[in-house]
Design an enzyme around this catalytic site. Structure first.
Site, mmCIF file in Angstrom:
data_model
loop_
_atom_site.group_PDB
_atom_site.id
_atom_site.type_symbol
_atom_site.label_atom_id
_atom_site.label_comp_id
_atom_site.label_asym_id
_atom_site.label_seq_id
_atom_site.Cartn_x
_atom_site.Cartn_y
_atom_site.Cartn_z
ATOM 1 N N LYS A 8 3.080 6.763 4.817
ATOM 2 C CA LYS A 8 2.288 5.504 4.557
ATOM 3 C C LYS A 8 2.162 5.057 6.308
ATOM 4 O O LYS A 8 1.419 3.947 6.099
ATOM 5 C CB LYS A 8 3.221 4.524 3.796
ATOM 6 C CG LYS A 8 3.568 4.895 2.685
ATOM 7 C CD LYS A 8 4.305 3.818 1.904
ATOM 8 C CE LYS A 8 5.027 4.011 0.580
ATOM 9 N NZ LYS A 8 5.790 2.823 0.066
ATOM 10 N N ARG A 29 13.176 -3.544 -7.845
ATOM 11 C CA ARG A 29 11.965 -3.094 -8.007
ATOM 12 C C ARG A 29 11.578 -3.137 -9.455
ATOM 13 O O ARG A 29 12.405 -2.703 -10.249
ATOM 14 C CB ARG A 29 11.509 -1.955 -7.235
ATOM 15 C CG ARG A 29 11.894 -1.707 -5.935
ATOM 16 C CD ARG A 29 11.204 -2.845 -4.895
ATOM 17 N NE ARG A 29 9.639 -2.604 -4.938
ATOM 18 C CZ ARG A 29 8.851 -1.681 -4.082
ATOM 19 N NH1 ARG A 29 9.764 -1.132 -3.499
ATOM 20 N NH2 ARG A 29 7.548 -1.717 -4.248
ATOM 21 N N PRO A 57 0.900 -1.260 -0.081
ATOM 22 C CA PRO A 57 0.023 -0.066 -0.075
ATOM 23 C C PRO A 57 0.838 1.272 -0.051
ATOM 24 O O PRO A 57 1.845 1.365 0.908
ATOM 25 C CB PRO A 57 -0.605 -0.275 1.518
ATOM 26 C CG PRO A 57 -0.761 -1.645 1.471
ATOM 27 C CD PRO A 57 0.608 -2.153 1.163
ATOM 28 N N GLU A 58 0.507 2.103 -0.740
ATOM 29 C CA GLU A 58 1.197 3.415 -1.120
ATOM 30 C C GLU A 58 0.299 4.534 -0.386
ATOM 31 O O GLU A 58 -0.725 4.379 0.124
ATOM 32 C CB GLU A 58 1.715 3.680 -2.383
ATOM 33 C CG GLU A 58 2.648 2.417 -3.023
ATOM 34 C CD GLU A 58 3.117 2.436 -4.298
ATOM 35 O OE1 GLU A 58 3.174 3.831 -4.923
ATOM 36 O OE2 GLU A 58 3.264 1.451 -4.910
#
Length: 269
Positions: free
Chosen positions: A57, A259, A2-3
């Site tokens: 976050k 990534r 989750p960002e």
């Protein structure tokens, strides 16, 4: 993971059910998260919730004598449920509220966090964060200043919380596509015009995702159990080999700092 849009979506979803209500008690089924659940959370009793805030976050629940800091980790989500609904395998923490609701934390990979602090200022997880991307502090002039001497690719630099918070893998890829900037470009090579554009599109992409309830690729759910619908609008992320929605060129996938990065060779220079 989750960002910012997913965390902000969670904040907006849980806030109306928590603020003004009282935490009767916490039910911690599995405290072995990224860091052990703080002992103070186990002992919560009759604590009114004063506010629900977000920094980067992290979700921040303000209580009269301290703060609960929540991080969703790789696979976490928060839902508001009826108190009588039985917990399932990956439901690790409940806050039982005075209004008959439960704030339930679900996290299959257990890489999130539930921490307690008396004071937010100076807490180690919050102490060295950059500006919020939706604030006035994050703009083209700031971005150009921070990029001017940075001899690293722009994609991983955007994901550095010391530069700006909350712009993770999905939204860095999407923002660079929207700005027409190749993810391999050195940060120092960006012009003033490009920095101004990139700052604007980061804000626009994040706001659009928040409007859509964030992005659900696997685990994330909104507080009402619905997925985030921004996944349907992704231009490049997760679309390796599919045609670019603008020019038709196949989307490329590459690795940056371990990534996955997605981009269009034609649209991004």
């Amino acid at each position: 993971m989750p960002e910012l849009p997913e965390v902000e979506t969670s904040r907006r979803g849980i806030e109306p059910h928590l603020v003004g209500a009282t935490i009767l008690h916490a039910n911690v089924r599995n405290g072995r998260l990224r860091w052990p659940v703080s002992e103070e959370i186990y002992r919560l009793s009759d604590k009114p919730v004063l506010s629900v805030q977000r920094r980067a976050k992290y979700l921040l629940l303000e209580l009269p004598d301290g703060w609960i800091i929540i991080h969703l980790g790789m696979s976490g989500s928060l839902r508001i449920l009826p108190e009588e609904l039985p917990a399932e395998k990956h439901d690790h923490v409940d806050l039982v509220m005075s209004n008959g609701k439960v704030l339930r934390y679900t996290d299959p990979r257990r890489f999130g966090a539930w921490l307690w602090t008396k004071e937010l200022e100076g807490h180690n997880v919050l102490a060295h964060l950059g500006p919020e991307p939706l604030s006035d502090d994050f703009n083209g002039a700031y971005l150009q200043q921070k990029c001017a001497k940075k001899k690293t690719a722009i994609k991983p630099w955007l994901m550095d919380n010391k530069l700006v918070v909350g712009v993770g893998n999905i939204y860095a890829s999407e923002s660079l596509f929207a700005a027409g900037i190749h993810p391999d470009r050195l940060a120092s090579s960006l012009s003033q015009v490009e920095c101004e554009l990139l700052a604007r599109v980061i804000k626009a992409v994040l706001l659009r995702s928040i409007e859509q309830g964030g992005t659900t690729l696997k685990d994330f759910l909104q507080s009402d159990g619905k997925p985030g619908y921004f996944a349907q609008e992704l231009q490049v992320y997760g679309r390796k080999g599919e045609p670019c929605r603008v020019c038709g060129t196949p989307i490329v996938a590459a690795k940056h700092a371990q990534r996955a990065t997605f981009y269009c060779r034609q649209c991004q220079k």
